[in-house]
Design an enzyme around this catalytic site. Structure first.
Site, PDB file in Angstrom:
ATOM      1  N   GLY A 333       1.058  -1.294   0.237  1.00 30.62           N
ATOM      2  CA  GLY A 333      -0.136  -0.308  -0.647  1.00 30.62           C
ATOM      3  C   GLY A 333       0.873   0.940  -0.086  1.00 30.62           C
ATOM      4  O   GLY A 333       0.823   2.650  -0.281  1.00 30.62           O
ATOM      5  N   ALA A 334       1.906   1.262   0.758  1.00 29.02           N
ATOM      6  CA  ALA A 334       2.843   2.365   1.000  1.00 29.02           C
ATOM      7  C   ALA A 334       4.751   1.420   1.627  1.00 29.02           C
ATOM      8  O   ALA A 334       4.246   0.744   1.836  1.00 29.02           O
ATOM      9  CB  ALA A 334       2.115   3.393   1.611  1.00 29.02           C
ATOM     10  N   MET A 335       5.040   2.463   1.483  1.00 28.14           N
ATOM     11  CA  MET A 335       6.674   1.954   1.877  1.00 28.14           C
ATOM     12  C   MET A 335       7.429   3.494   2.392  1.00 28.14           C
ATOM     13  O   MET A 335       7.476   3.903   1.691  1.00 28.14           O
ATOM     14  CB  MET A 335       7.208   1.607   0.779  1.00 28.14           C
ATOM     15  CG  MET A 335       8.429   1.316   1.696  1.00 28.14           C
ATOM     16  SD  MET A 335       8.523  -0.055   2.723  1.00 28.14           S
ATOM     17  CE  MET A 335       9.958   0.450   3.695  1.00 28.14           C
ATOM     18  N   GLU A 336       7.574   3.216   4.017  1.00 25.93           N
ATOM     19  CA  GLU A 336       8.765   4.461   4.775  1.00 25.93           C
ATOM     20  C   GLU A 336       8.963   4.817   3.819  1.00 25.93           C
ATOM     21  O   GLU A 336       9.977   4.815   5.575  1.00 25.93           O
ATOM     22  CB  GLU A 336       8.037   3.940   6.023  1.00 25.93           C
ATOM     23  CG  GLU A 336       9.037   3.102   6.604  1.00 25.93           C
ATOM     24  CD  GLU A 336       8.020   2.371   6.658  1.00 25.93           C
ATOM     25  OE1 GLU A 336       7.648   1.534   5.849  1.00 25.93           O
ATOM     26  OE2 GLU A 336       8.619   0.696   7.864  1.00 25.93           O
ATOM     27  N   ASN A 337       9.554   4.969   3.302  1.00 24.61           N
ATOM     28  CA  ASN A 337      11.644   5.201   2.843  1.00 24.61           C
ATOM     29  C   ASN A 337      11.683   6.384   3.543  1.00 24.61           C
ATOM     30  O   ASN A 337      10.866   7.530   3.409  1.00 24.61           O
ATOM     31  CB  ASN A 337      11.552   5.137   1.481  1.00 24.61           C
ATOM     32  CG  ASN A 337      10.924   3.940   0.607  1.00 24.61           C
ATOM     33  OD1 ASN A 337      11.857   3.123   0.690  1.00 24.61           O
ATOM     34  ND2 ASN A 337      10.200   4.236   0.045  1.00 24.61           N
ATOM     35  N   GLU A 370       2.653   5.629   7.281  1.00 23.44           N
ATOM     36  CA  GLU A 370       3.891   6.295   7.117  1.00 23.44           C
ATOM     37  C   GLU A 370       4.795   7.056   7.259  1.00 23.44           C
ATOM     38  O   GLU A 370       5.922   7.464   8.465  1.00 23.44           O
ATOM     39  CB  GLU A 370       4.111   6.194   5.480  1.00 23.44           C
ATOM     40  CG  GLU A 370       3.564   5.439   4.460  1.00 23.44           C
ATOM     41  CD  GLU A 370       3.539   3.564   5.163  1.00 23.44           C
ATOM     42  OE1 GLU A 370       4.552   4.104   5.062  1.00 23.44           O
ATOM     43  OE2 GLU A 370       2.509   3.001   5.131  1.00 23.44           O
ATOM     44  N   HIS A 373       6.358   5.865  11.001  1.00 24.93           N
ATOM     45  CA  HIS A 373       7.824   5.557  10.840  1.00 24.93           C
ATOM     46  C   HIS A 373       8.889   6.051  10.999  1.00 24.93           C
ATOM     47  O   HIS A 373      10.236   5.687  11.129  1.00 24.93           O
ATOM     48  CB  HIS A 373       7.516   4.108   9.758  1.00 24.93           C
ATOM     49  CG  HIS A 373       6.742   3.332   9.292  1.00 24.93           C
ATOM     50  ND1 HIS A 373       6.631   2.430  11.108  1.00 24.93           N
ATOM     51  CD2 HIS A 373       5.956   2.384   8.743  1.00 24.93           C
ATOM     52  CE1 HIS A 373       6.295   1.298  10.521  1.00 24.93           C
ATOM     53  NE2 HIS A 373       5.620   0.944   9.551  1.00 24.93           N
ATOM     54  N   GLU A 392       5.517  -2.258  13.109  1.00 22.41           N
ATOM     55  CA  GLU A 392       4.534  -2.808  12.117  1.00 22.41           C
ATOM     56  C   GLU A 392       2.922  -2.165  13.141  1.00 22.41           C
ATOM     57  O   GLU A 392       2.394  -1.327  13.237  1.00 22.41           O
ATOM     58  CB  GLU A 392       3.995  -3.551  11.450  1.00 22.41           C
ATOM     59  CG  GLU A 392       4.772  -3.467  10.038  1.00 22.41           C
ATOM     60  CD  GLU A 392       5.527  -2.255   9.250  1.00 22.41           C
ATOM     61  OE1 GLU A 392       3.924  -1.433   9.409  1.00 22.41           O
ATOM     62  OE2 GLU A 392       5.524  -2.049   8.410  1.00 22.41           O
TER      63      GLU A 392
END
Ligand SMILES: *[C@@H]1O[C@H](CO)[C@@H](O)[C@H](O)[C@H]1NC(C)=O
Ligand SMILES: *[C@@H]1O[C@H](CO)[C@@H](O)[C@H](O)[C@H]1NC(C)=O
Ligand SMILES: *[C@@H]1O[C@H](CO)[C@@H](O)[C@H](O)[C@H]1NC(C)=O
Ligand SMILES: *[C@@H]1O[C@H](CO)[C@@H](O)[C@H](O)[C@H]1NC(C)=O
Ligand SMILES: *[C@@H]1O[C@H](CO)[C@@H](O)[C@H](O)[C@H]1NC(C)=O
Ligand SMILES: *[C@@H]1O[C@H](CO)[C@@H](O)[C@H](O)[C@H]1NC(C)=O
Ligand SMILES: *[C@@H]1O[C@H](CO)[C@@H](O)[C@H](O)[C@H]1NC(C)=O
Ligand SMILES: [Zn+2]
Length: 912
Positions: A333-337, A370, A373, A392
């Site tokens: 769904g999304a990625m917390e880069n 996100e 994080h 998570e």
């Protein structure tokens, strides 16, 4: 902090590069990423793997002997910094392949004498120097030994360099590699995403490193505790526009290019790196999406949410900028880069006219998740993936607090009960569940790491942390948290480090008393699987508890007494309600008299109980009945008051539970009686909302959806006429945004090929991702078998259904009573292909199995021997889901046999 959109004047010419610096635009180098949980229709996509190199699942026992046979790095070398240059090509080479080239120099320190350099590298073609895959030099005083031999280990994804002599402890060395990799469309590592704008195909190079894909981008020590500094240079086409001041023109290999150098990163983990080369504009989306102002809402809420977290964590935002990018192809769904968060379009873009309230809520909660994080996870990182649940679970809990701050009128905090608590209760009530916490040495291989991204980690993690926070109170929880973040900034931790700091905060707060240490209390919830059912006997005040299992035969543990509390003893009209605000992670049962008193309270004055408690009484009763702890008829009676209920959460809770009855009985005569009962209950709600004009409330969606499928008078006609109007004039859609999902699904279900094909055309033409997603889900609602079969075939063709959406589309089809057997046949027939494509991914792949087998309730379905037939192919990250499906089917069979007659009788009596 990306408060402004930067719009390129030059987009038509070619590519923009988004840069990591706040000034820049085309290449976004980002530093942090996160896998997102499945929510609403925005199921995470599929973890597509390279078709060439799926590891064959080993069925034979393999005993590691050499250091490179182990999935974990030996730990003798520790990275300090990387200099990485990457050059993605956004046009195919002469063989039709999209590639990237690059080089990397990693500075590392030797902490234990060794003559081996073991570093992750996967699917990279490494250039050789005198026959070796790397060059080694010493830094400072150190002299590097010569390289004796080097080779690649495919199974454990390593490059191994054997030296003629040992490296010296304390000395620092530089390992240089040059490599070429494929910029594939498989949503992992450095990959490409494509879309068409104004008839022109556009290519974006982007990345997804979590959990183990940084090693597909450049050789690296790819474990979360191997934090280092990263100096990144990205080379990109001349035709691109870069607003970064650090960009210079150059000619490399005869090609005029731009070279963009990024500021060195903070000390961070490889899995949080990201690179993007695209023609995106700031707030980072397709130009058309930005022109349509779809990024505006995300921009509006980002600032407040960051402010909320700065205050909540009592720690400044750790980076100098924050960018968020919506990508047309994205697995999770999304990625917390870190500093450059990547999203599916549906999780970031919002159109005030075309999107629904549900879409808006999803955008808010995913952004909030996100951004949580950026501190918890990125600034302080768990040492290893076995503790993923803390990372998570934490973000899944505080996302409700951040979202509530940004949108205080939405009651977001209540929703955790529906979207996490009830969701994980269902999974954690199975004997095949597992504890939150796993031992470090139980999680090694990439597939095992992927399997950690599951409902237990996200949702159970969230609800037990919420329970702890409410128990020690939110201010104390936040103080402990802040101390934890400040102590371990830029470092790594194990989950007990958090307990230590929370314990400290409790001890520093004299007015808080807890009966045992945080550590001991939390061990009960994290080290054992499942959760208790607490039984209160209001005749005696006695309280007992036992492990709650959905299948009463799967384990027989006797309840053990907790205590006797005179406050729990009531008589007359008095009632007892336990678990106020549903802050505890347990179910509650009562003696029959107290149940009756609670039911009469609901029917006379339901507002005496909080919304979440109303929802939970229903959910507890239905699940206690499934576990044969109470009668099924008692559970059904909790729905009788619903004709008065106007709130979304209790209705949704009831409908989800009745959905089980629909799934189990929609192929039998019980369905008719159930339909008649629900129609009777829903009629007042339908009438209530019909009289008001425009409502932003989610109830109306439920009302219309259920009313129509239960055959409420006038409903079908209304829906058909709206859809018909739209078909007659496709550029003007008359359907209210909040009703679209329901109207599309119903219109397609009542219609034929014409309605379906119209939806397909609109799907292909949709410029708003959430609109496309709604249509994709609605097309699975048709009752026409050949249309469903054709649609299933479309999922194998990425030009029709994007890879990220393939498995969720199959699940939508399986949800439909006509589609279920078709989807099941389809999946079995193509298991080995599907496994190859998606087997390594996390959520969606295991959701595929659990989704399809949801309504299995006959011996015949259980015996289809799917498991035996496919052992040779393997089940990858769906292994656990398959076990759970078998267990659930067994329970379903028993339940249907035992309850069919009484359920039919009850619905028949109550619907008249
Ligand atoms: C890395 O590659 C770039 C582009 O090909 C080149 O300019 C640079 O010199 C290389 N760096 C090293 C250390 O070889
Ligand atoms: C890497 O090398 C192998 C073997 O030479 C070749 O088949 C493959 O196509 C190369 N990969 C890329 C992305 O060029
Ligand atoms: C970046 O470039 C702009 C425009 O040329 C200039 O005004 C600005 O001062 C530069 N910033 C830096 C940090 O060099
Ligand atoms: C964003 O905020 C501005 C200023 O408050 C407001 O006018 C606009 O409607 C908001 N946009 C969205 C999509 O909420
Ligand atoms: C339940 O939640 C409401 C609203 O959030 C709050 O006012 C109330 O104090 C809570 N009750 C308990 C017992 O925690
Ligand atoms: C409900 O359960 C009780 C025992 O707890 C039993 O005596 C009764 O017959 C059951 N009623 C129905 C309708 O199954
Ligand atoms: C397809 O989308 C374009 C751009 O949004 C629009 O102009 C066109 O009318 C649409 N076509 C149909 C059939 O709706
Ligand atoms: Zn997350």
């Amino acid at each position: 902090m990306g408060k402004v959109y930067y719009v390129s004047q030059n987009v038509g010419l070619g590519l923009l590069v988004l840069a990591v610096s706040a000034l820049a635009t085309i290449i976004a180098l980002s530093i942090a990423y996160d896998k997102e949980k499945a929510k609403n229709q925005g199921k995470p996509g599929d973890g597509a793997a390279d078709s060439t190199s799926m590891p064959t699942p080993s069925t034979t026992q393999f005993t590691p002997k050499e250091p490179w046979d182990y999935y974990r790095l030996p730990g003798s070398l520790v990275p300090v910094s990387y200099d990485v240059t990457l050059w993605p090509r956004l046009e195919p080479n002469k063989d039709g392949l999209y590639i990237f080239t690059g080089n990397s120099s990693v500075v590392f320190r030797c902490v234990e004498e060794t003559d081996l350099i073991i570093i992750h590298s996967n699917k990279l073609n490494l250039t050789t120097f005198n026959g070796h895959h790397a060059k080694l030099s010493g830094l400072g005083e150190a002299t590097a030994p010569t390289i004796k031999k080097s080779w690649l280990v495919v199974k454990t994804e390593y490059l191994v360099v054997q030296l003629s002599n040992r490296l010296a402890v304390g000395a620092t060395y530089v390992l240089h590699t040059e490599f070429l990799g494929e910029l594939a469309d498989n949503l992992e590592g450095f990959y490409r995403s494509e879309y068409v704008e104004d008839g022109v195909k556009k290519v974006v190079a982007t990345s997804q490193m979590q959990a183990t894909y940084a090693r597909k981008t450049f050789p690296c020590f790819d474990e979360p505790a191997m934090k280092a500094l990263f100096n990144i240079i990205i080379i990109h086409n001349q035709g691109t526009v870069a607003l970064s001041n650090e960009t210079v023109d150059s000619v490399i290999e005869g090609v005029p290019v731009k070279v963009t150098t990024f500021e060195p990163t903070e000390r961070m983990s490889t899995y949080l790196l990201a690179f993007i080369v695209s023609d995106f504009i700031r707030i980072w989306a397709r130009k058309k999406a930005i022109d349509d102002r779809q990024g505006e809402y995300a921009l509006n809420v980002t600032g407040p949410i960051l402010q909320f977290y700065e205050r909540y964590y009592n720690a400044a935002y750790p980076l100098s900028k924050s960018d968020q990018v919506a990508l047309p192809d994205f697995n999770a769904g999304a990625m917390e880069n870190w500093g450059l968060v990547t999203y599916r379009e549906t999780a970031l873009l919002y159109d005030p006219v075309l999107s629904s309230t549900g879409n808006k809520e999803r955008v808010t909660s995913v952004i909030s998740h996100e951004l949580a994080h950026m501190w918890f996870g990125n600034l302080v990182t768990l040492k290893w993936w076995n503790d993923l649940w803390l990372n998570e679970g934490f973000a899944s809990y505080v996302e409700y607090l951040g979202a509530d701050y940004a949108e205080p009128t939405w009651n977001m905090k209540d929703q955790i009960v529906l979207y996490d608590m009830q969701k994980v209760f269902a999974v954690d009530a199975l004997a095949s569940s597992h504890p939150l916490s796993r031992k470090e040495d139980e999680v090694n291989e990439p597939a095992q790491i992927s399997e950690m991204f599951n409902t237990i980690s996200y949702s159970k993690g969230a609800v037990v942390l919420r329970m702890l926070s409410e128990f020690i109170t939110e201010p104390v929880f936040a103080r402990g948290l802040s101390a934890y973040l400040n102590t371990f900034a830029f470092g790594n931790t194990v989950y007990t480090d958090l307990w230590d700091h929370l314990q400290q905060a409790v001890e520093n707060t004299p007015e808080i008393f807890i009966p045992d240490s945080v550590h001991n209390i939390m061990n009960r919830w994290t080290l054992q699987m499942g959760f208790p059912v607490v039984t209160i006997d209001t005749r005696t005040g006695r309280i007992t508890q036992k492990h709650f299992l959905l299948d009463p035969d799967s384990e027989s543990v006797l309840p053990y007494p907790v205590n006797t509390n005179s406050l729990m003893r009531v008589s007359g009209d008095g009632w007892v309600l336990a678990n106020t605000n549903v802050s505890g992670y347990f179910r509650v049962n009562y003696d029959p008299d107290n149940w009756n008193r609670l039911l009469s309270l609901l029917s006379t004055n339901h507002q005496a109980l909080s919304v979440v408690n109303r929802a939970q009484i229903i959910d507890d009763a239905f699940n206690l009945a499934r576990a044969k702890i109470i009668n099924t008829t008692l559970a059904l009676r909790t729905t009788k008051y619903l004709s008065k209920e106007r709130d979304y959460i209790p209705w949704e809770s009831a409908l989800r539970n009745l959905d089980y009855y629909i799934l189990m009985f929609d192929r039998t005569e019980v369905y008719g009686a159930l339909q008649a009962y629900l129609k009777k209950q829903i009629q007042p709600l339908f009438e209530h909302f019909k009289t008001i004009t425009v409502s932003q409330i989610l109830d109306i969606i439920n009302a219309i959806g259920i009313a129509c499928s239960m055959g409420v008078k006038g409903c079908r006609e209304l829906i058909k006429s709206w859809y018909r109007q739209w078909m007659e004039n496709p550029v003007h859609n008359p359907i209210l945004a909040n009703l679209k999902s329901t109207v599309y699904c119903s219109a397609i279900a009542f219609g034929g090929v014409e309605e379906w094909d119209f939806a397909w055309t609109m799907f292909q033409n949709a410029t708003l991702a959430s609109e496309a997603s709604r249509l994709r889900s609605a097309m699975a609602c048709t009752k026409v078998p050949w249309l469903l079969n054709r649609y299933l075939e479309y999922t194998l063709d990425p030009t029709k259904i994007r890879k990220q959406d393939a498995t969720s589309t199959v699940q939508y089809i399986a949800r439909n009573v006509v589609g279920m057997p078709l989807a099941w046949n389809f999946v079995r027939a193509r298991w080995s292909y599907i496994f190859q494509q998606y087997g390594k991914g996390s959520f969606s792949f295991s959701n595929l199995i659990s989704g399809i087998t949801r309504r299995f309730s006959t011996e015949f379905e259980l015996q289809e021997k799917f498991k035996e037939d496919n052992v040779h192919v393997g089940f990858g990250s769906a292994t656990l889901a398959l076990e759970q499906s078998i267990e659930k089917t067994t329970a379903n069979i028993k339940w249907v046999t035992e309850n069919k007659a009484s359920v039919l009788k009850w619905f028949t009596e109550e619907s008249t």
